[in-house]
Design an enzyme around this catalytic site. Structure first.
Site, PDB file in Angstrom:
ATOM      1  N   ILE A 278     -74.882  27.314 -53.259  1.00 50.45           N
ATOM      2  CA  ILE A 278     -75.866  27.622 -54.356  1.00 50.45           C
ATOM      3  C   ILE A 278     -76.692  26.101 -54.560  1.00 50.45           C
ATOM      4  O   ILE A 278     -76.014  25.332 -55.161  1.00 50.45           O
ATOM      5  CB  ILE A 278     -75.601  28.015 -55.513  1.00 50.45           C
ATOM      6  CG1 ILE A 278     -74.749  29.301 -55.392  1.00 50.45           C
ATOM      7  CG2 ILE A 278     -76.707  28.529 -56.472  1.00 50.45           C
ATOM      8  CD1 ILE A 278     -73.900  30.057 -56.515  1.00 50.45           C
TER       9      ILE A 278
ATOM     10  N   GLY B 174     -66.458  28.931 -49.829  1.00 46.78           N
ATOM     11  CA  GLY B 174     -66.264  29.379 -48.257  1.00 46.78           C
ATOM     12  C   GLY B 174     -66.722  28.363 -47.419  1.00 46.78           C
ATOM     13  O   GLY B 174     -67.575  27.380 -47.910  1.00 46.78           O
TER      14      GLY B 174
ATOM     15  N   LYS C 134     -66.390  22.132 -63.096  1.00 43.73           N
ATOM     16  CA  LYS C 134     -67.829  22.485 -62.504  1.00 43.73           C
ATOM     17  C   LYS C 134     -68.690  22.408 -63.586  1.00 43.73           C
ATOM     18  O   LYS C 134     -69.903  21.978 -63.592  1.00 43.73           O
ATOM     19  CB  LYS C 134     -67.639  23.886 -61.821  1.00 43.73           C
ATOM     20  CG  LYS C 134     -66.878  23.901 -60.581  1.00 43.73           C
ATOM     21  CD  LYS C 134     -66.721  24.944 -59.938  1.00 43.73           C
ATOM     22  CE  LYS C 134     -66.105  25.111 -58.592  1.00 43.73           C
ATOM     23  NZ  LYS C 134     -65.557  26.388 -58.251  1.00 43.73           N
TER      24      LYS C 134
ATOM     25  N   GLY D 136     -55.559  36.671 -48.775  1.00 46.55           N
ATOM     26  CA  GLY D 136     -56.212  35.182 -48.551  1.00 46.55           C
ATOM     27  C   GLY D 136     -57.339  34.944 -49.319  1.00 46.55           C
ATOM     28  O   GLY D 136     -57.746  33.839 -49.293  1.00 46.55           O
TER      29      GLY D 136
ATOM     30  N   THR E  88     -61.111  23.148 -44.157  1.00 47.29           N
ATOM     31  CA  THR E  88     -62.068  24.225 -43.898  1.00 47.29           C
ATOM     32  C   THR E  88     -63.471  23.700 -44.174  1.00 47.29           C
ATOM     33  O   THR E  88     -64.308  24.097 -43.376  1.00 47.29           O
ATOM     34  CB  THR E  88     -61.763  25.186 -45.055  1.00 47.29           C
ATOM     35  OG1 THR E  88     -60.598  25.713 -45.145  1.00 47.29           O
ATOM     36  CG2 THR E  88     -62.643  26.197 -45.318  1.00 47.29           C
ATOM     37  N   VAL E  89     -63.774  23.077 -45.451  1.00 48.28           N
ATOM     38  CA  VAL E  89     -65.242  22.440 -45.544  1.00 48.28           C
ATOM     39  C   VAL E  89     -65.508  21.351 -44.392  1.00 48.28           C
ATOM     40  O   VAL E  89     -66.665  21.540 -43.861  1.00 48.28           O
ATOM     41  CB  VAL E  89     -65.227  22.091 -47.072  1.00 48.28           C
ATOM     42  CG1 VAL E  89     -66.651  21.475 -46.981  1.00 48.28           C
ATOM     43  CG2 VAL E  89     -65.009  23.132 -47.941  1.00 48.28           C
TER      44      VAL E  89
ATOM     45  N   VAL F  93     -70.351  22.027 -57.077  1.00 44.56           N
ATOM     46  CA  VAL F  93     -70.590  23.187 -57.960  1.00 44.56           C
ATOM     47  C   VAL F  93     -71.599  24.388 -57.278  1.00 44.56           C
ATOM     48  O   VAL F  93     -72.383  23.818 -56.735  1.00 44.56           O
ATOM     49  CB  VAL F  93     -71.595  22.548 -59.230  1.00 44.56           C
ATOM     50  CG1 VAL F  93     -71.412  23.942 -60.294  1.00 44.56           C
ATOM     51  CG2 VAL F  93     -70.799  21.533 -59.895  1.00 44.56           C
TER      52      VAL F  93
ATOM     53  N   ASP G  20     -60.849  24.987 -62.859  1.00 47.59           N
ATOM     54  CA  ASP G  20     -61.664  24.928 -61.728  1.00 47.59           C
ATOM     55  C   ASP G  20     -63.121  25.009 -62.313  1.00 47.59           C
ATOM     56  O   ASP G  20     -63.992  24.163 -62.072  1.00 47.59           O
ATOM     57  CB  ASP G  20     -61.515  25.965 -60.486  1.00 47.59           C
ATOM     58  CG  ASP G  20     -62.705  25.729 -59.397  1.00 47.59           C
ATOM     59  OD1 ASP G  20     -62.466  24.590 -58.813  1.00 47.59           O
ATOM     60  OD2 ASP G  20     -63.393  26.592 -59.610  1.00 47.59           O
TER      61      ASP G  20
ATOM     62  N   GLU H 203     -74.026  17.848 -54.217  1.00 44.31           N
ATOM     63  CA  GLU H 203     -74.559  19.199 -54.297  1.00 44.31           C
ATOM     64  C   GLU H 203     -73.382  20.520 -54.020  1.00 44.31           C
ATOM     65  O   GLU H 203     -73.553  21.408 -54.515  1.00 44.31           O
ATOM     66  CB  GLU H 203     -75.774  19.433 -53.144  1.00 44.31           C
ATOM     67  CG  GLU H 203     -76.167  20.999 -53.343  1.00 44.31           C
ATOM     68  CD  GLU H 203     -77.032  21.110 -54.618  1.00 44.31           C
ATOM     69  OE1 GLU H 203     -78.106  20.611 -54.898  1.00 44.31           O
ATOM     70  OE2 GLU H 203     -76.288  22.082 -55.249  1.00 44.31           O
TER      71      GLU H 203
HETATM   72  N1  HSE Z   1     -61.392  27.994 -55.800  1.00 40.20           N
HETATM   73  C1  HSE Z   1     -62.767  27.955 -55.844  1.00 40.20           C
HETATM   74  C2  HSE Z   1     -63.352  29.386 -56.355  1.00 40.20           C
HETATM   75  C3  HSE Z   1     -63.123  27.481 -54.660  1.00 40.20           C
HETATM   76  O1  HSE Z   1     -62.760  30.274 -56.269  1.00 40.20           O
HETATM   77  O2  HSE Z   1     -64.455  29.408 -56.688  1.00 40.20           O
HETATM   78  C4  HSE Z   1     -64.718  26.953 -54.675  1.00 40.20           C
HETATM   79  O3  HSE Z   1     -64.785  25.804 -55.336  1.00 40.20           O
END
Ligand code: HSE
Length: 401
Positions: free
Chosen positions: A131, A297, A200, A182, A11-12, A127, A196, A124
């Protein structure tokens, strides 16, 4: 010409290629040089993809090509991303990453290796997705002593909590719906258990202190115990419930934690809804500032990775300053942290709760089987002792001051 390799065409990674292609005129002008994707490393082939001819399966092709000076690591995970990153930096190739796990675990070491080899390890995108928050902490707020960061750093949990708030639904139902659409992973543990957000806030806390805040030292609680009833009480108090990741540099010590909090309508983070993220920073001169946007995203995250590539292009052969030493920060035990708590007990525990907590403020939403209240300000330790005397609780949620 800056020749780039992208590690991982997911994706990224595919977003990085798309951002460079879509905005090439502007990006090249801002970089002062043209950016070109020379290789894409992936285990898979992508027949029919316009960049299929750039796909390679052997990392050595990238390492051994002196034309490649910048690598975008968008693989995720620590293996093999750690070895790949280290090998590139040792050769003086800069690495720009979206990989929060790798940055949280090996950030200070990789930053040091980059410095020793006159290149950059930039993160960058790790996190808050798109942004800008790493760059503000590293460059824009350098005149500040930053003593507090509070973030909504996980889009999945913020989406779930927002839906629970607006629709009065329970956690399990909203999670299932989010998975079906999804928006949430099939294995949602890292998001819903707060892991997660923990990675961060470890990164942001390290940049705040200039030393290493280890994610393992951060107290972390997820959102799985939050129910529709909790939101009913929150609404009655004109509050909402958000998964907050925070750190505070105080005279009593350095505190960091991830947990669901009740926050008032007046707080700027109250209105951060859905998949959006925000980081609320307090500096001793500026006061409060907030950074808001899409925290995940394809294109938002890729945009942040490409902004790092542009930074590399602007600093050839130079390491951009980043203060994150390997020295460990002693994170204080949260038992000393003080705040108010919202508590729900069974109706038959009313007397014992009143005896244990003394002065409390009842919150009534008409659930006859329960007694709910807000405590005075007290330490986590004191709270735990009082709740034990009460005989436990149905749930308790910390209240953001
Ligand atoms: N799983 C993470 C979220 C993706 O829902 O924010 C971005 O790091």
């Amino acid at each position: 010409m800056i020749q780039i390799a992208v590690l991982g065409y997911g994706t990224v990674g595919s977003g990085v290629v798309e951002v460079i292609e879509t905005n090439k005129t502007d990006i090249n002008k801002k970089a002062g040089e043209d950016l070109a994707v020379k290789y894409i490393l992936d285990l898979r082939d992508f027949p029919g993809d316009p960049y299929a001819h750039k796909v390679v399966h052997d990392y050595n092709i990238i390492l051994n090509d002196p034309e490649v000076t910048v690598i975008c690591e968008t693989m995720g995970g620590t293996k093999p991303a750690y070895d790949f990153t280290k090998q590139a930096l040792l050769l003086g190739k800069s690495v720009c990453t979206s990989n929060k796990e790798l940055v949280a675990v090996h950030g200070p070491e990789l930053i040091r290796i980059a410095k020793e080899n006159h290149c950059n390890y930039l993160f960058e995108a790790s996190v808050g997705g798109g942004i800008p928050i790493i760059r503000p902490l590293n460059y824009s707020l350098t005149a500040e002593k930053i003593d507090g960061i509070t973030g909504i750093l996980n889009g999945t949990t913020n989406y779930i909590l927002t839906k629970m708030d607006k629709e009065g639904a329970d956690f399990e139902d909203v999670l299932k719906e989010a998975q079906d659409k999804g928006y949430a992973e099939r294995n949602p543990e890292a998001d819903v258990e707060g892991y997660d957000a923990c990675r961060k806030i470890a990164i942001l806390s390290s940049l705040m202190s200039g030393k290493n805040v280890r994610y393992e030292d951060i107290y972390t609680e997820g959102i799985t115990k939050i129910s529709a009833a909790d939101f009913k009480y929150a609404r009655q108090m004109d509050k909402s419930i958000k998964l907050l990741a925070m750190s505070r540099d105080t005279e009593k010590g350095f505190f960091a934690m991830v947990a669901p909090f009740m926050i008032s309508r007046e707080h700027p983070l109250f209105s951060v809804n859905g998949v959006f993220n925000a980081v609320y920073v307090h500096g001793n001169m500026l006061g409060d500032s907030m950074y808001y946007g899409r925290g995940a995203g394809k294109l938002p995250t890729a945009s942040a990775v490409v902004s790092d590539v542009v930074d590399c292009a602007r600093h050839p052969g130079k390491t951009i300053m980043c203060f994150w030493d390997e020295e460990k920060v002693d994170v204080a035990d949260i038992s000393k942290a003080e705040r108010k708590f919202f508590v729900r007990v069974r109706a038959d525990q009313r007397e014992s709760a009143m005896a244990a907590f003394g002065s409390l403020a009842e919150v009534n939403v008409g659930i006859a089987e329960e007694f709910a209240f807000m405590t005075q300000v007290m330490s986590e330790k004191e709270f735990n002792e009082k709740i034990e005397k009460t005989g436990g609780c149905l749930n308790r949620i910390r209240i953001m001051a």
